[in-house]
Design a protein around this motif. Structure first.
Motif, PDB file in Angstrom:
ATOM      1  N   GLN B   2       0.841  -1.176   0.000  1.00  0.00           N
ATOM      2  CA  GLN B   2       0.000   0.000   0.000  1.00  0.00           C
ATOM      3  C   GLN B   2       0.877   1.226   0.000  1.00  0.00           C
ATOM      4  O   GLN B   2       1.755   1.390   0.836  1.00  0.00           O
ATOM      5  N   PHE B  88     -10.821   6.799   2.275  1.00  0.00           N
ATOM      6  CA  PHE B  88      -9.573   6.274   1.741  1.00  0.00           C
ATOM      7  C   PHE B  88      -8.940   7.280   0.785  1.00  0.00           C
ATOM      8  O   PHE B  88      -9.643   7.914  -0.008  1.00  0.00           O
ATOM      9  N   LYS B  98      -3.848   2.895 -12.555  1.00  0.00           N
ATOM     10  CA  LYS B  98      -3.859   1.992 -11.409  1.00  0.00           C
ATOM     11  C   LYS B  98      -3.795   2.804 -10.113  1.00  0.00           C
ATOM     12  O   LYS B  98      -3.023   3.751 -10.013  1.00  0.00           O
ATOM     13  N   LEU B  99      -4.599   2.407  -9.135  1.00  0.00           N
ATOM     14  CA  LEU B  99      -4.646   3.120  -7.869  1.00  0.00           C
ATOM     15  C   LEU B  99      -4.045   2.283  -6.756  1.00  0.00           C
ATOM     16  O   LEU B  99      -4.251   1.080  -6.692  1.00  0.00           O
ATOM     17  N   PHE B 101      -4.118   2.205  -2.627  1.00  0.00           N
ATOM     18  CA  PHE B 101      -4.935   2.700  -1.531  1.00  0.00           C
ATOM     19  C   PHE B 101      -4.219   2.603  -0.198  1.00  0.00           C
ATOM     20  O   PHE B 101      -3.419   1.686   0.042  1.00  0.00           O
ATOM     21  N   GLY B 102      -4.574   3.532   0.692  1.00  0.00           N
ATOM     22  CA  GLY B 102      -4.187   3.411   2.076  1.00  0.00           C
ATOM     23  C   GLY B 102      -5.194   2.542   2.809  1.00  0.00           C
ATOM     24  O   GLY B 102      -6.175   2.066   2.235  1.00  0.00           O
ATOM     25  N   ALA B 103      -4.959   2.373   4.109  1.00  0.00           N
ATOM     26  CA  ALA B 103      -5.818   1.511   4.924  1.00  0.00           C
ATOM     27  C   ALA B 103      -7.091   2.206   5.374  1.00  0.00           C
ATOM     28  O   ALA B 103      -8.005   1.566   5.885  1.00  0.00           O
TER      29      ALA B 103
END
Lengths: 113, 111
Positions: B2, B88, B98-99, B101-103
């Motif tokens: 991530q 998020f 393309k992405l 993501f964080g948590a």
């Protein structure tokens, strides 16, 4: 307007069984398509993306595969499910030609027992 | 792995208060996007900020981006109970969109 559909919404499958999740997009042509997985309480991880029919790129090694048999259809599959395949699977689309925003479907919750 | 990390992980506020959450990332980006997710649902796109922008507004939302610090913040003003959700940040770093993501930050707004 564009809409994105995913089905089924929820699925409970035994370990070792096959899997097929479907995503379809309406109202646009030649979209970029994406499959993400979200583990409980976590962010999303990109699994596959596709820029056209039959064109699939995999982001992480795994037990899953993807296919794009039609322009607006994206399928996520497995021949034999593992316990670790459990999660929330989200499909997303982005307009081709430079648009940057991705739009997500409602997701499929998969539980492998 | 991530790319984005949100801070705080959880935030509890009362209606009418402002909510601020931060996102840090590691590599150069084309844009950064913020999404909202209600429990068990899909993601809703909130706002996109490009790497050459510093601030954007959308209704009660204000996003800032500091590329020198590789960080972004999302401010929700005058929060409502309906703002209860997970938020998020996601970074786009290539032409394929393309992405990463964080948590996420889980926000609870109490009446």
């Amino acid at each position: 307007s564009q809409t994105i559909h995913q089905w089924p919404a929820t699925l409970v499958q035994p370990v070792g069984s096959p899997l097929s999740l479907e995503c379809t997009v309406e109202g646009t042509s030649n979209p970029n398509l994406y499959w993400y997985r979200q583990a409980a309480g976590r962010g999303l991880q990109l699994l596959f993306y596709s820029v056209g029919i039959g064109q699939i790129s995999s982001e992480v090694p795994q037990n899953l595969s993807a296919s794009r048999p039609q322009d607006r259809q994206f399928i996520l599959s497995s021949k034999k499910l593992l316990l670790s395949d459990s999660g929330f699977y989200l499909c997303a689309w982005r307009a081709s030609g430079g648009s940057e925003t991705q739009y997500f479907g409602p997701g499929t919750r998969l539980l492998v027992l | 792995s991530q790319q984005g990390e949100e801070d705080p992980q959880a935030l509890s506020i009362q209606e009418g208060e402002n909510a601020t959450m931060n996102c840090s990332y590691k590599t150069s980006i084309n844009n950064l996007q913020w999404y909202r997710q209600n429990s068990g649902r899909g993601l809703v796109h909130l706002i996109l900020i490009r790497s050459n922008e510093r601030e954007k507004h959308s209704g009660r939302l204000r996003v800032t981006l500091d590329t020198s610090k590789k960080s972004s913040s999302l401010l929700i003003t005058a929060s409502r109970a309906a703002d209860t959700a997970s938020y998020f940040c996601a970074t786009a770093f290539d032409s394929w969109g393309k992405l990463q993501f964080g948590a996420g930050t889980q926000v609870v707004v109490t009446p």
